[in-house]
Design a protein around this motif. Sequence first.
Motif, PDB file in Angstrom:
ATOM      1  N   GLY A 154      81.703  53.641  11.352  1.00 55.18           N
ATOM      2  CA  GLY A 154      82.262  52.306  10.749  1.00 55.18           C
ATOM      3  C   GLY A 154      82.084  52.830   9.434  1.00 55.18           C
ATOM      4  O   GLY A 154      81.288  53.655   8.858  1.00 55.18           O
ATOM      5  N   VAL A 155      82.933  52.193   8.374  1.00 52.43           N
ATOM      6  CA  VAL A 155      83.136  52.498   7.003  1.00 52.43           C
ATOM      7  C   VAL A 155      82.151  51.411   6.064  1.00 52.43           C
ATOM      8  O   VAL A 155      82.676  50.206   6.276  1.00 52.43           O
ATOM      9  N   SER A 156      81.420  51.846   5.417  1.00 52.11           N
ATOM     10  CA  SER A 156      80.488  50.987   4.736  1.00 52.11           C
ATOM     11  C   SER A 156      80.741  50.884   3.244  1.00 52.11           C
ATOM     12  O   SER A 156      80.215  50.126   2.497  1.00 52.11           O
ATOM     13  N   ASP A 157      81.319  52.004   2.766  1.00 52.46           N
ATOM     14  CA  ASP A 157      81.557  52.165   1.337  1.00 52.46           C
ATOM     15  C   ASP A 157      83.313  52.269   1.081  1.00 52.46           C
ATOM     16  O   ASP A 157      83.670  53.046   1.947  1.00 52.46           O
TER      17      ASP A 157
ATOM     18  N   VAL B 111      79.075  46.436   9.344  1.00 49.99           N
ATOM     19  CA  VAL B 111      79.739  47.618   9.943  1.00 49.99           C
ATOM     20  C   VAL B 111      79.024  47.790  11.380  1.00 49.99           C
ATOM     21  O   VAL B 111      79.428  48.025  12.397  1.00 49.99           O
ATOM     22  N   ALA B 112      77.512  47.532  11.337  1.00 54.68           N
ATOM     23  CA  ALA B 112      76.634  47.786  12.475  1.00 54.68           C
ATOM     24  C   ALA B 112      77.509  46.890  13.414  1.00 54.68           C
ATOM     25  O   ALA B 112      77.157  47.051  14.791  1.00 54.68           O
ATOM     26  N   LYS B 113      77.517  45.582  13.195  1.00 53.43           N
ATOM     27  CA  LYS B 113      77.874  44.647  14.211  1.00 53.43           C
ATOM     28  C   LYS B 113      79.232  44.944  14.595  1.00 53.43           C
ATOM     29  O   LYS B 113      79.556  44.729  15.801  1.00 53.43           O
TER      30      LYS B 113
ATOM     31  N   GLN C 269      74.454  44.405   2.764  1.00 54.03           N
ATOM     32  CA  GLN C 269      75.437  43.414   3.611  1.00 54.03           C
ATOM     33  C   GLN C 269      76.588  44.303   4.361  1.00 54.03           C
ATOM     34  O   GLN C 269      76.856  43.775   5.265  1.00 54.03           O
ATOM     35  N   ARG C 270      77.123  45.324   3.562  1.00 55.67           N
ATOM     36  CA  ARG C 270      78.427  45.900   4.383  1.00 55.67           C
ATOM     37  C   ARG C 270      77.616  46.726   5.497  1.00 55.67           C
ATOM     38  O   ARG C 270      78.447  46.548   6.725  1.00 55.67           O
TER      39      ARG C 270
END
Length: 145
Positions: A78-81, A131-133, A126-127
């Motif tokens: 999952g991409v967070s940044d 992403v986790a969800k 927040q990101r």
Amino acid sequence: ADIIAATEVTDGAQIWKANAPSGPACRSGLVRTSQHIARTSVEKANLRATGAIIVEMEAAAVGRVASEMAVPFYCVRGVSDVANETFCVDFESFFMPNGTLNVPRLVVYALAHPMDALPELIRLQQRTSLVAKQLAGFLAACHFL
């Protein structure tokens, strides 16, 4: 919060083929493992120039072990940044020798730099939560093997 399924993973020296899970559609391509956090947009652009669609820090080690053990290898991230942003916080400086993040030190730093560090940490939290969800929903709908 894009979900990525690697087709291959590289550490820059070696490449491991990754299996694709069956399930929801997502972006796929080469994933590049880095030895450290890609902090600046320039560093991210240089890594992207290698053909990678994302950069992360763990998948090459998993690919290596899966290859040694002759077991199937999947890499779903999952991409967070994003590629065009630079972190003002040098997260590497907050890692302890055992690899865990020294959260109290990071909090003290953020409080000492409230105009830069606090908004960045809130945005990252927040990101990563989003992403986790997204990742949990994706994985729940996938089939492996």
